[in-house]
Design an enzyme around this catalytic site. Structure first.
Site, PDB file in Angstrom:
ATOM      1  N   HIS A  88       0.759  -3.225   1.169  1.00 26.35           N
ATOM      2  CA  HIS A  88      -0.186  -2.971   2.176  1.00 26.35           C
ATOM      3  C   HIS A  88      -1.349  -3.543   2.013  1.00 26.35           C
ATOM      4  CE1 HIS A  88      -1.552   0.444  -0.564  1.00 26.35           C
ATOM      5  NE2 HIS A  88      -2.737   0.220  -0.115  1.00 26.35           N
ATOM      6  N   ASP A 146       6.519  -0.396  -1.700  1.00 26.88           N
ATOM      7  CA  ASP A 146       5.121  -0.991  -1.412  1.00 26.88           C
ATOM      8  C   ASP A 146       5.012  -2.074  -2.412  1.00 26.88           C
ATOM      9  OD1 ASP A 146       2.511  -1.496  -0.361  1.00 26.88           O
ATOM     10  OD2 ASP A 146       1.850   0.399  -0.864  1.00 26.88           O
ATOM     11  N   SER A 240      -5.648   0.702  -4.617  1.00 23.80           N
ATOM     12  CA  SER A 240      -4.419   0.228  -4.216  1.00 23.80           C
ATOM     13  C   SER A 240      -3.956  -1.029  -5.096  1.00 23.80           C
ATOM     14  CB  SER A 240      -4.318  -0.006  -2.828  1.00 23.80           C
ATOM     15  OG  SER A 240      -4.433   1.240  -2.047  1.00 23.80           O
TER      16      SER A 240
END
Length: 288
Positions: A88, A146, A240
Site C-alpha cells: 500500500h 500487503d 507502514s
C-alpha cells in the site's frame, strides 16, 4: 493526504595522550596506590559494570535491517539487493530509493540507493482509503497480502553492524506473548510528518482471537500485536512497511492500525502482514 481522507498506514571518552620528552629524566617517582585513592568494593564494581551493560546502542544498530523506503514508509533489508515493504506504500510514493544504515534522515549519514523495480504481491488488495472517514464512519482500512518487494540498482554494502539482511521467519503461527519490535521514521501524531530520527517500538504478539473484533483482520495473512508495558507503543503515519523483528528475523510488515483513520495512540493494536504466508512468493521473486 488531507486529514479528512482516511490515513491508510495500512500505514528510528577516553583520550590516550603520549607525551615524549627527549632527555627528561624523572626521579623518585612513588608508585601510585589506587587503594588509598579509591574506595571501591565489589558492589561498586558491579554497579559500574551494570551501567556499562545497560548502555543501549543507536536504534539503527538495534534494528540494522530497517530502512526508509520511498521517503514515506519503512522497509526491511532481506538481501544486498532486495527490500521488503508494504504494497500500500505505492499509493503514496513512487518508491524511487531507500535510505539505509543511519539513525537520521537529514544529517547526511547512511546510504541512499536507487530502486530498479517494484514487485507487488499478486493478491494485494486494500479497502476504500479515499473515502471521508467521518462521513462514512470508517475507523481503519485493512489491506490483504500487503507485501512489496523492491529490487535495488546496486547492492548495499552489508557491514554486519548498521546494515544487515534479516532472515525470513517461516512459522505459520507465533506464540502469544512473544516479544517483538520494529523501527521506523513515522510521525509522532495523526496527520503529522515523518520524523528525522529513527525510533524503536516494543510490541508483543497477540492471539488471533484478540483481534477478532476488527472486521478487517484475518490471521491467514496477518499478525496481531500490541505495545508492551509501560509505554504500550503503537504505530502511526509513515511506519507502514516497517519490519516486525524478533532475533534478527522479520516476521511481518507493518500494514494497518486499530482506529488509524482517526487517530494515533498508545495501546492501539498494530496489524502486520504475516511474512510466513508469503514466503514462497518472496523466494520465487528474489531467490532469497
Amino acid at each position: 493526504m488531507p486529514s479528512s481522507v482516511v490515513n491508510v498506514f495500512v500505514f528510528s571518552a577516553l583520550f590516550v595522550c603520549n607525551f615524549v620528552h627527549a632527555g627528561v629524566h624523572v626521579h623518585n617517582v612513588q608508585p601510585f596506590d589506587y587503594r588509598s585513592n579509591f574506595n571501591l568494593d565489589r558492589n561498586d564494581i558491579q554497579i559500574v559494570k551494570n551501567k556499562k551493560e545497560n548502555v543501549q546502542s543507536p536504534v539503527n544498530e538495534q534494528f540494522p535491517s530497517a530502512v526508509l523506503f520511498g521517503r514515506t514508509c519503512g522497509g526491511t533489508i532481506i538481501s544486498p539487493t532486495w527490500i521488503l515493504s508494504a504494497a500500500h506504500c505505492t499509493l503514496f510514493t513512487p518508491g524511487r530509493d531507500v535510505l539505509a544504515g543511519t539513525n537520521n534522515t537529514e544529517n547526511g549519514t547512511g546510504l541512499r540507493h536507487r530502486i530498479k523495480r517494484l514487485v507487488v504481491h499478486p493478491r494485494f488488495s486494500v479497502g476504500p482509503y479515499w473515502l471521508n472517514a467521518n462521513r462514512f464512519n470508517i475507523k481503519q482500512v485493512g489491506a490483504r497480502w500487503d507485501f512489496l518487494l523492491a529490487e535495488l540498482e546496486s547492492p548495499l554494502p552489508l557491514d554486519g553492524k548498521t546494515m544487515v539482511a534479516a532472515d525470513l521467519d517461516d512459522r505459520a503461527r507465533l506464540p502469544p506473548g512473544e516479544q517483538v519490535g520494529y523501527a521506523g521514521f513515522g510521525a509522532d501524531r495523526h496527520g503529522g510528518v515523518m520524523r528525522e530520527d529513527m525510533h524503536a517500538m516494543d510490541l508483543e504478539i497477540l492471539a488471533d482471537e484478540d483481534c477478532s473484533d476488527l472486521l478487517e483482520y484475518d490471521g491467514a495473512d496477518m499478525i496481531c500485536t500490541k505495545g508492551r508495558a509501560p509505554r504500550y507503543d503503537s504505530a502511526c503515519n509513515g511506519d507502514s512497511g516497517s519490519g516486525l523483528i524478533r532475533n534478527g528475523k522479520v516476521l511481518g510488515v507493518a500494514s494497518w492500525v486499530e482506529n488509524d483513520a482517526l487517530e494515533c495512540k498508545n495501546g492501539a493494536r498494530v496489524v502486520f502482514s504475516r511474512v510466513a504466508s508469503a514466503r514462497d512468493w518472496i523466494k520465487q521473486v528474489t531467490k532469497v
